[in-house]
Design a protein around this motif. Sequence first.
Motif, PDB file in Angstrom:
ATOM      1  N   ASN A   1      41.704 -44.068 -61.308  1.00  0.00           N
ATOM      2  CA  ASN A   1      42.414 -45.250 -61.952  1.00  0.00           C
ATOM      3  C   ASN A   1      41.976 -46.116 -61.199  1.00  0.00           C
TER       4      ASN A   1
ATOM      5  N   ARG B   1      41.012 -46.944 -44.876  1.00  0.00           N
ATOM      6  CA  ARG B   1      41.567 -48.415 -44.978  1.00  0.00           C
ATOM      7  C   ARG B   1      42.304 -48.417 -46.146  1.00  0.00           C
TER       8      ARG B   1
ATOM      9  N   PRO C   1      47.984 -46.264 -56.939  1.00  0.00           N
ATOM     10  CA  PRO C   1      48.060 -46.021 -55.644  1.00  0.00           C
ATOM     11  C   PRO C   1      49.012 -44.033 -55.613  1.00  0.00           C
TER      12      PRO C   1
ATOM     13  N   ALA D   1      50.691 -41.343 -56.033  1.00  0.00           N
ATOM     14  CA  ALA D   1      52.211 -40.835 -55.118  1.00  0.00           C
ATOM     15  C   ALA D   1      52.899 -41.886 -54.031  1.00  0.00           C
TER      16      ALA D   1
ATOM     17  N   SER E   1      47.229 -39.293 -66.738  1.00  0.00           N
ATOM     18  CA  SER E   1      46.425 -40.168 -66.837  1.00  0.00           C
ATOM     19  C   SER E   1      44.853 -39.793 -65.923  1.00  0.00           C
TER      20      SER E   1
HETATM   21  C1  LIG Z   1      47.783 -30.310 -59.807  1.00  0.00           C
HETATM   22  C2  LIG Z   1      47.514 -31.302 -61.001  1.00  0.00           C
HETATM   23  C3  LIG Z   1      47.271 -30.919 -62.544  1.00  0.00           C
HETATM   24  C4  LIG Z   1      46.909 -32.504 -64.128  1.00  0.00           C
HETATM   25  N1  LIG Z   1      46.471 -32.235 -64.483  1.00  0.00           N
HETATM   26  C5  LIG Z   1      46.345 -32.885 -65.425  1.00  0.00           C
HETATM   27  C6  LIG Z   1      45.214 -33.438 -67.239  1.00  0.00           C
HETATM   28  O1  LIG Z   1      44.987 -32.101 -67.382  1.00  0.00           O
HETATM   29  N2  LIG Z   1      45.133 -34.022 -67.836  1.00  0.00           N
HETATM   30  C7  LIG Z   1      45.557 -35.126 -66.643  1.00  0.00           C
HETATM   31  O2  LIG Z   1      45.366 -36.186 -67.392  1.00  0.00           O
HETATM   32  N3  LIG Z   1      46.633 -35.536 -65.845  1.00  0.00           N
HETATM   33  C8  LIG Z   1      46.213 -35.011 -65.292  1.00  0.00           C
HETATM   34  N4  LIG Z   1      46.685 -34.521 -64.152  1.00  0.00           N
HETATM   35  C9  LIG Z   1      46.954 -36.352 -63.363  1.00  0.00           C
HETATM   36  C10 LIG Z   1      46.058 -37.284 -63.070  1.00  0.00           C
HETATM   37  O3  LIG Z   1      45.557 -35.962 -62.134  1.00  0.00           O
HETATM   38  C11 LIG Z   1      46.620 -37.828 -62.299  1.00  0.00           C
HETATM   39  O4  LIG Z   1      47.392 -38.923 -63.232  1.00  0.00           O
HETATM   40  C12 LIG Z   1      45.439 -39.353 -62.090  1.00  0.00           C
HETATM   41  O5  LIG Z   1      44.768 -38.623 -61.950  1.00  0.00           O
HETATM   42  C13 LIG Z   1      45.982 -40.305 -61.098  1.00  0.00           C
HETATM   43  O6  LIG Z   1      44.870 -41.059 -61.274  1.00  0.00           O
HETATM   44  P1  LIG Z   1      45.561 -41.909 -60.249  1.00  0.00           P
HETATM   45  O7  LIG Z   1      43.909 -42.368 -59.692  1.00  0.00           O
HETATM   46  O8  LIG Z   1      46.350 -43.032 -60.233  1.00  0.00           O
HETATM   47  O9  LIG Z   1      46.002 -41.549 -58.481  1.00  0.00           O
HETATM   48  P2  LIG Z   1      45.516 -41.133 -57.419  1.00  0.00           P
HETATM   49  O10 LIG Z   1      44.163 -40.292 -57.788  1.00  0.00           O
HETATM   50  O11 LIG Z   1      46.602 -40.307 -57.085  1.00  0.00           O
HETATM   51  O12 LIG Z   1      44.173 -41.961 -56.632  1.00  0.00           O
HETATM   52  C14 LIG Z   1      45.660 -42.390 -55.439  1.00  0.00           C
HETATM   53  C15 LIG Z   1      44.647 -42.919 -54.129  1.00  0.00           C
HETATM   54  O13 LIG Z   1      45.394 -44.357 -53.952  1.00  0.00           O
HETATM   55  C16 LIG Z   1      45.236 -43.963 -52.375  1.00  0.00           C
HETATM   56  N5  LIG Z   1      46.128 -44.519 -52.113  1.00  0.00           N
HETATM   57  C17 LIG Z   1      47.497 -44.831 -51.877  1.00  0.00           C
HETATM   58  N6  LIG Z   1      47.890 -45.975 -51.379  1.00  0.00           N
HETATM   59  C18 LIG Z   1      47.442 -46.189 -50.664  1.00  0.00           C
HETATM   60  C19 LIG Z   1      47.625 -47.240 -49.475  1.00  0.00           C
HETATM   61  N7  LIG Z   1      48.587 -48.012 -49.392  1.00  0.00           N
HETATM   62  N8  LIG Z   1      45.846 -47.562 -49.133  1.00  0.00           N
HETATM   63  C20 LIG Z   1      45.126 -47.604 -49.409  1.00  0.00           C
HETATM   64  N9  LIG Z   1      45.275 -46.502 -50.917  1.00  0.00           N
HETATM   65  C21 LIG Z   1      46.373 -45.804 -50.805  1.00  0.00           C
HETATM   66  C22 LIG Z   1      44.898 -42.557 -52.457  1.00  0.00           C
HETATM   67  O14 LIG Z   1      44.503 -42.054 -51.120  1.00  0.00           O
HETATM   68  C23 LIG Z   1      44.862 -42.288 -53.077  1.00  0.00           C
HETATM   69  O15 LIG Z   1      43.117 -41.460 -53.556  1.00  0.00           O
HETATM   70  C24 LIG Z   1      47.323 -33.841 -63.235  1.00  0.00           C
HETATM   71  C25 LIG Z   1      47.728 -33.914 -61.751  1.00  0.00           C
HETATM   72  C26 LIG Z   1      47.898 -32.529 -60.691  1.00  0.00           C
HETATM   73  C27 LIG Z   1      48.442 -33.051 -59.919  1.00  0.00           C
END
Ligand SMILES: Cc1cc2nc3c(=O)[nH]c(=O)nc-3n(C[C@H](O)[C@H](O)[C@H](O)COP(=O)(O)OP(=O)(O)OC[C@H]3O[C@@H](n4cnc5c(N)ncnc54)[C@H](O)[C@@H]3O)c2cc1C
Length: 393
Positions: free
Chosen positions: A14, A170, A201, A203, A339
């Motif tokens: 995202n 970072r 971010p 989780a 997501s």
């Molecule tokens: C096992 C599993 C199966 C899934 N299957 C599906 C599916 O089939 N279809 C689907 O649509 N979704 C699925 N999901 C959900 C989907 O993967 C997530 O909803 C999506 O990847 C979230 O992306 P994101 O970028 O919001 O968060 P994330 O991918 O969690 O990225 C957040 C990033 O922020 C970084 N971060 C956090 N805090 C800080 C900070 N203070 N400073 C700098 N960086 C920071 C973290 O290191 C991380 O890299 C699944 C999830 C899992 C765990």
Amino acid sequence: MSTADVVIIGGGVNGTSTAFHLASLGAKRVTLVERRHLAAGATGKSGALVRMHYTNEPEARLAWESLQVFREFRTIVGGECGFEPMGFLALVPRGHEAALGRNVERLRRIGVETRVVARDELRAIFPEAALDDVGAAAYEPGSGYADPNATAYAFAAAARRLGVTIETGREATRIVTDRDRVVGVETDRGRIDTRTVVLAPGAWGATLLRPLGLDFGLVPHRVQVTIFRWPDGFTRRHVVVIDFGHMAWFRPEGTNATLIGLELGVGHEDPDHFHEGVDEDYVARCKATLAARVPVFGASTMRGGWAGMIMMSPDGRPIIDQVPSVGGLYVMLGDSGTSFKTSPAIGRCLAEWIVHGKPRTVDLTPFRSTRFAEGQPWVDADGYGGEHLTVSR
Ligand SMILES: Cc1cc2nc3c(=O)[nH]c(=O)nc-3n(C[C@H](O)[C@H](O)[C@H](O)COP(=O)(O)OP(=O)(O)OC[C@H]3O[C@@H](n4cnc5c(N)ncnc54)[C@H](O)[C@@H]3O)c2cc1C
């Protein structure tokens, strides 16, 4: 100290999608900070199902807009997202036939290619499956799954080509405000002055939200998946399935295995200290569940598995908003395990909000952060009874 027009916190799918879309819309001086490496959170562990079947219209719209990007990824973004349009089946148990029909109608109204399939067609789509207990099924021939790491890295590479600065290793340690508006981001490598922050971010959001007085009731939750090598005689890459009766979802993995996840309810886990491997009893449950639906899998071999962290919101739907009490703060929180497939549209909507003043692709009002304080958590009229469903909700 440095300055940026927009700082994105989080290098998951995202954050990187938002970075790409901001730059595509002409935003300048965009910086993304990621505390570890790209896709280090839920994204890198995702099952990455790309299906449209939701039991509500707003999420289905995000998924549908995103599907167009997965299909034309090379042209729209550049690079590979690994999209495999294997087709998708939603299987619901008896008692939910009417709800499935209404959901399919709702999806069709927004343009999704889907239909309720009769038993004969269902058998033809998935001949290896035992389907006697299924009440009804919906089929999406154009859906499938993607490669979540490839997708995030491709978004990031495209963003970089368009001028975005991406800094891994970072960590953002504090969002700095002055009179209820963002003025900067403190990091472990100095402060960045900015009036606009996108917080994505995964989780790990609690430590940045708490000092701002923001508490949305988010719960970090561990999700596992297991892969099984196909048994002798099973050679066909099957459709992607959400099996609401068995509270499970599965899809092909490569050319000779199947990846499965089970819904086990929601429990709090520490995202900084969790077991990244798969539990032994979970593997046994996955195998039994898979074999109950596809009997030949009783003879399959476990090939591996892992666990990742998602962030559940109180109603299991994401919060995508410009937080009203903190000027300049945009958030993508509470991904709730669904997501990945919506990330292209989520990034585009957030970018439109920042550049044009409001999201244009999809109306994000249903995803507003204030819905809990308003006493209006999200409830779908035509759900299938699994209140604690995460990935396969
Ligand atoms: C096992 C599993 C199966 C899934 N299957 C599906 C599916 O089939 N279809 C689907 O649509 N979704 C699925 N999901 C959900 C989907 O993967 C997530 O909803 C999506 O990847 C979230 O992306 P994101 O970028 O919001 O968060 P994330 O991918 O969690 O990225 C957040 C990033 O922020 C970084 N971060 C956090 N805090 C800080 C900070 N203070 N400073 C700098 N960086 C920071 C973290 O290191 C991380 O890299 C699944 C999830 C899992 C765990």
